[in-house]
Write a protein that holds these residues in place. Structure first.
Motif, PDB file in Angstrom:
ATOM      1  N   ILE B 110      43.649 -28.623 -54.187  1.00  0.00           N
ATOM      2  CA  ILE B 110      43.843 -27.299 -53.682  1.00  0.00           C
ATOM      3  C   ILE B 110      42.774 -27.170 -52.504  1.00  0.00           C
ATOM      4  N   ILE B 111      41.375 -27.724 -52.829  1.00  0.00           N
ATOM      5  CA  ILE B 111      40.475 -27.394 -51.719  1.00  0.00           C
ATOM      6  C   ILE B 111      40.674 -28.305 -50.530  1.00  0.00           C
ATOM      7  N   SER B 112      41.324 -29.426 -50.586  1.00  0.00           N
ATOM      8  CA  SER B 112      41.729 -30.065 -49.452  1.00  0.00           C
ATOM      9  C   SER B 112      42.727 -29.453 -48.960  1.00  0.00           C
ATOM     10  N   THR B 113      43.739 -29.153 -49.468  1.00  0.00           N
ATOM     11  CA  THR B 113      44.817 -28.147 -48.882  1.00  0.00           C
ATOM     12  C   THR B 113      44.414 -27.020 -48.048  1.00  0.00           C
ATOM     13  N   ILE B 114      43.448 -26.467 -48.682  1.00  0.00           N
ATOM     14  CA  ILE B 114      42.879 -25.313 -47.956  1.00  0.00           C
ATOM     15  C   ILE B 114      42.237 -25.380 -46.787  1.00  0.00           C
ATOM     16  N   LYS B 115      41.445 -26.536 -46.913  1.00  0.00           N
ATOM     17  CA  LYS B 115      40.694 -27.085 -45.704  1.00  0.00           C
ATOM     18  C   LYS B 115      41.355 -27.323 -44.304  1.00  0.00           C
ATOM     19  N   GLU B 116      42.728 -28.007 -44.894  1.00  0.00           N
ATOM     20  CA  GLU B 116      43.452 -28.797 -43.873  1.00  0.00           C
ATOM     21  C   GLU B 116      44.582 -27.815 -43.190  1.00  0.00           C
TER      22      GLU B 116
END
Lengths: 232, 120
Positions: B110-116
């Motif tokens: 989820i965190i990487s999805t938000i960052k990207e």
């Protein structure tokens, strides 16, 4: 807050068929109330009884303490569910007629609202679109300083923008001394503007409650509750 | 009618939340005049009685105050409004996380999805 409308054990039959079958209810001033029920539930009959167009077979009905009659005519402003105005008249002539008929009619307010809609006051009613005609009818009814406004199906058959206009007009004309009773079966369109709802079914009141209390208690919108109560 | 309200929830607390957001984000500054009951009623498409009730609740919480004859004003101290905003942020984040978990994502996903994610 005073009691503006009171019905006790009200009955109205059409021939042998009961249309209002023992209605008891009370409405305070300063409220916007939805009279909700499916087709044929008795909404229009109840509104006609309150407006004095029909007389009950039995029971009592008072508006600000008076039985329907000469004393209640100035208190009640009624929008029927059918167009009752003369189509050949111009908007200006109709405003003039209402000014002659009703002591409490505010022609300046009516003209102001009509002009804001961009409707030409010289235009004949028959040349207006269905939506504009309904808006003019509502403006006429809301331009009186009544204590009880009875709106029978004001949002049936109008587009969403017109519906918003009608809701805004009701909010804009809100007064703590007056109450507005709106009958409709299109609940989701209008429920947020209502303080209270009255569910009517087969001529009987099945529920009277505030919108927020219904949502709190049932965790659902009034519209969803309505679909549950009137499931067939 | 610009405010979109949840039809399943009571109207009054939703109006309070919206007003808290307006105050906490500084759209109306401390000491400034709030919108009138009628303006909020028209914005939200709700009855003026409900707006009045929500104003009174905000007054009890010390978020706004009324001046007789001149309307409602935002209190100098806005920490309660900001707290309400924080609660909303937390509950909305929780709902978002629940949605993502149900799609099979881990917290790191989820965190990487938000960052990207490029927000238009």
């Amino acid at each position: 807050m005073s009691e503006i409308l009171k019905c006790e054990n009200l009955y109205k039959n059409y021939g042998a068929k009961p249309a209002i079958n023992g209605v008891t209810l009370s409405v305070e001033s300063g409220r916007i109330i939805g009279l909700l029920g499916p087709n044929g539930a008795g909404k229009t009959t109840l509104i006609k009884l309150i407006s004095g167009l029909l007389t009950p077979n039995s029971g009592s009905l008072t508006i600000d303490g008076n039985e329907p009659g000469i004393k209640t005519k100035p208190l009640v402003s009624y929008l029927p569910d059918v167009n009752y105005l003369n189509n050949w008249m111009s908007v200006e002539q109709i405003v003039g007629m209402f000014t002659d008929f009703y002591e409490d009619f505010r022609p300046e307010l009516a003209f102001e609202m009509i002009e804001r809609l961009g409707i030409d006051r010289k235009e004949r009613l028959k040349n207006l679109s269905k939506g504009n005609k309904e808006k003019v009818c509502l403006i006429l009814v809301m331009s009186r300083s009544a204590k009880l406004y009875l709106l029978d199906e004001p949002i049936a058959g109008v587009d969403p923008a017109t519906r918003d206009y009608i809701i805004s007009t009701i909010i804009n004309n809100y007064s703590p001394d007056a109450s507005v009773l709106i009958s409709t079966h299109l609940i989701s369109d209008i429920e947020s503007v209502l303080d209270e709802v009255i569910f009517i079914k087969d001529g009987v009141i099945v529920l009277q409650d505030t919108v927020d209390h219904i949502r709190e208690e049932h965790n659902q919108s009034v519209d969803e509750l309505f679909r549950e109560v009137f499931k067939w | 009618m610009d405010w979109i309200l949840d039809k399943k929830r009571p109207i009054c607390p939703q109006l309070c939340e919206n007003l808290c957001i307006i105050i906490a984000t500084g759209k109306i500054a401390p000491g400034e005049k709030l919108m009138s009951v009628r303006e909020v009623a028209l914005k939200a498409g709700v009855t003026p009685n409900t707006v009045q009730k929500s104003f009174e609740q905000l007054e009890q919480k010390g978020i706004i105050y009324s001046r007789r004859g001149s309307g409602w004003f935002v209190c100098e101290d806005t920490h309660i409004a900001r707290e309400t905003l924080q609660q909303l942020v937390r509950s909305k984040t929780g709902k978002y996380l629940d949605d993502m978990y149900s799609l099979g994502l881990s917290k790191d996903d989820i965190i990487s999805t938000i960052k990207e994610y490029d927000h238009e």
